[in-house]
Every structure is written in C-alpha cells, then in structure tokens.
Design an enzyme around this catalytic site. Sequence first.
Site, mmCIF file in Angstrom:
data_model
loop_
_atom_site.group_PDB
_atom_site.id
_atom_site.type_symbol
_atom_site.label_atom_id
_atom_site.label_comp_id
_atom_site.label_asym_id
_atom_site.label_seq_id
_atom_site.Cartn_x
_atom_site.Cartn_y
_atom_site.Cartn_z
ATOM 1 N N LYS A 58 36.981 51.622 36.553
ATOM 2 C CA LYS A 58 36.048 50.833 35.729
ATOM 3 C C LYS A 58 34.960 51.737 35.164
ATOM 4 O O LYS A 58 34.550 51.572 34.019
ATOM 5 C CB LYS A 58 35.412 49.711 36.556
ATOM 6 C CG LYS A 58 36.425 48.680 36.991
ATOM 7 C CD LYS A 58 35.929 47.270 36.752
ATOM 8 C CE LYS A 58 37.073 46.339 36.733
ATOM 9 N NZ LYS A 58 37.346 45.220 37.277
ATOM 10 N N LYS A 99 49.276 47.819 35.337
ATOM 11 C CA LYS A 99 49.547 46.684 36.221
ATOM 12 C C LYS A 99 49.472 45.355 35.462
ATOM 13 O O LYS A 99 48.601 45.191 34.611
ATOM 14 C CB LYS A 99 48.482 46.698 37.324
ATOM 15 C CG LYS A 99 48.745 45.786 38.481
ATOM 16 C CD LYS A 99 47.576 45.793 39.457
ATOM 17 C CE LYS A 99 46.497 44.817 39.029
ATOM 18 N NZ LYS A 99 45.623 44.354 40.118
ATOM 19 N N LYS A 122 45.471 39.663 35.500
ATOM 20 C CA LYS A 122 44.849 38.523 34.830
ATOM 21 C C LYS A 122 43.644 38.964 34.017
ATOM 22 O O LYS A 122 43.181 38.244 33.153
ATOM 23 C CB LYS A 122 44.465 37.437 35.817
ATOM 24 C CG LYS A 122 43.852 37.912 37.113
ATOM 25 C CD LYS A 122 43.712 36.729 38.045
ATOM 26 C CE LYS A 122 43.896 37.056 39.495
ATOM 27 N NZ LYS A 122 42.897 37.946 40.067
#
Length: 328
Positions: free
Chosen positions: A111, A193, A196
């Site tokens: 991140k 990956k 969501k």
Amino acid sequence: MKRMLSGIKPTGQLTLGNYIGALHHFVEYQDDYEMIAFIANLHCITVYQDPKELSTNLRDAVALYLACGLDPEKATIFLQTDVKQHAELGYILACYTYLGELNRMTQFKDKTAKNEQNLTAGLFTYPCLMAADILLYDPDYVPVGDDQKQHVELTRDIAIRFNNKYSPTFKVPEPLSAKVGARIMSLTDPTRKMSKSEHSDKGCIYLLDDPAKAKKKIMGAVTDSFGEIKADKVNQPGLYNLMEIAASLNGSTPEKIAEEFAGKGYGELKRYVGDAVATTLEGIQARYRDILANNVIDEVLKQGAEKATLIAAKKLDEVTKKIGLEIR
Ligand code: ATP
Ligand code: LTN
C-alpha cells in the site's frame, strides 16, 4: 478436538477468492475441529468505509458464512466488536510488537509503495489486532489464504515473545493454507490476487453475482495465445487460474483438468469452469435468500458472541494479571 480459528474482513462483498481460499475450508474443517469463525469488522475500518455499505456487507457476510455451510451448532460464529477483548488485547500486543516487524509486512508495504494517500495508524498496527484475534482463543491452526500467512507468522513471534517474557500464556498457532486455491488470481490480470478492493469488476467474481454474469466473467477471462491446454502456472497463469478455480470447486487438481482437456479449445475449458462456478453460486445464493428470509442472523451472532466471550475474557484476564496491570 483441535481448535481452528479464522476471520474475514468484509470491506466489500465476499468474493470467489474468499470462498475458495478461506470459507470453503472453514466448512470442511467444522466436523473435525472446533471451529471459530468471526467477522473482522474492526479490520474493515483500517481504510474508510461508507457506513451504510459497511453495515450491509457485514450482514451479508454472516449470511454468506451460513449459506456456504458453516453450521452454528458446530462452529462459533460472531462479530469481532461483540467481543470487546479483541480491541483490548490488540492494544496490549501492539506494545509487544516492534516497528521494524510492522514495517516488514508486505500488505502494508504494497500500500505504501502504491503511494496511497492518508494511510492510517490503524492500518499499520492491524497485524497486532489480528494477533489478538487469534491468541485470545489458543487455536492450533489458522486457515488463511496465502496473503495472510505473514501475519500469522508475526502472531507466532509475538506469542513466543510474550510467553518467554512472562510464562506460557498463548498457544503458538500454525497457519494453514491449501495446496490448491490458496491464491485465486484476478480474471483480468492473472498476476494479481482476485480481490474485492480491485478496481475492475470484470476480474472479480462476487458470491452474490448473478450466476450468468459470473459465467460471462469466466468466458471473458484473460488467457494466452499458446493455444494449448497445460497446467503451467508460470507461462500460462490465466489458464492455470481457471483450472485452479474449477479444481477447488470440484475437488480435483489443475493437472487432472489439464489432462482431461488436452487437445481441446480454451472455450470448452472456460465453459466447464463457468458451469462449476455458476452451480456453486446458485447453491450458495438459494441458501442465502432463505437465511435472510428466516431472520436467523441476530440469534446466531448472539450465541456466538456469548461462547467466544467466555474464552476471550479468561485469556485477557490472565494476560493483564501477568503484565501487572491490575491492582491487587
Ligand atoms: P481484499 O480482497 O480486499 O484484499 P483480503 O482478501 O485481504 O481483502 P479478507 O476478505 O479478510 O481480506 O480475506 C479473507 C480470507 O480470504 C483470507 O484468509 C484471505 O487470505 C482469503 N482470500 C482473499 N482473497 C483470496 C484469493 N484471491 N484467493 C485465495 N484466498 C483469498
Ligand atoms: N487480516 C485478515 C482477516 C483477519 C483474520 C484474523 C484472519 C482478521 N483477523 C484472524 C485469520 C485470523 C484479512 O485481512 N484477510
């Protein structure tokens, strides 16, 4: 009976990746282990969530736990904030975790590397809360997808450190991830990956997607131009991912599926995978609708929280006494 514990943080709708990498195993294990499965709602807010959406996602996640086959008679199912000991032990364990350790966590590093703005302290210390989620219950195993293994390793280090400093307090748990399906990849970019939090809706299948739409996403999945079906994860990651999806749902392996489809076209393989996904979603969604109609969620969570609190309160009490936080 050995104990197993895991959680999911429903920052969005649950995905096929969550099902294959995690939920599906919780269900498999509930007969042979004492299963504790919770909804990690405190973890959701490490990144801002729209309150209405978050609340809906939490309810859906519980309903999906049940719809995927978790049985509240066998497994303890609860919401993290219903058991207050998680946050308290999370804070305590942050005092036994080094900054260097948190700096090494790949999820946080990723991140930071993406230059995301306004990363919070909660996101940085979240592995300490995850360690608390686990260590409160002395589980033997923690079933997780590949991306979470590093956090379970850190949990082990924290447990060992605490045990050595005071006296044996926490069981040192083992991470558990399946050989097939521990990392389902995005359908539009098989190097990433399936997630969501992904931007493109096409790469991710949600458990509440219309089965026909899910099948379309599979038909549109990125593959390659080799034109030959082989189980080659390195050179044909898109195709391998599709075979891994079907293999996890049908109890097979990508290698066996590749053998069955040798000499056939990609379209045929995609139809097979799409059917496996659609059938799985149809079953889950039928049960999901029943569960919502029967209003059972509140009762399941109440009973789960009661059971969990008994274990968690005892452990936190032991911890605070050992540290010397209580006045005698
Ligand atoms: P996000 O998808 O937003 O990155 P996450 O996967 O990190 O979230 P959770 O929803 O809490 O967070 O994940 C729950 C469990 O599902 C974890 O054990 C995780 O490893 C597993 N999981 C998530 N995505 C996948 C995937 N694509 N393949 C296999 N397992 C997965
Ligand atoms: N951090 C995990 C969710 C999670 C978890 C846990 C998993 C929170 N606490 C304890 C296993 C055990 C995630 O983001 N996927």
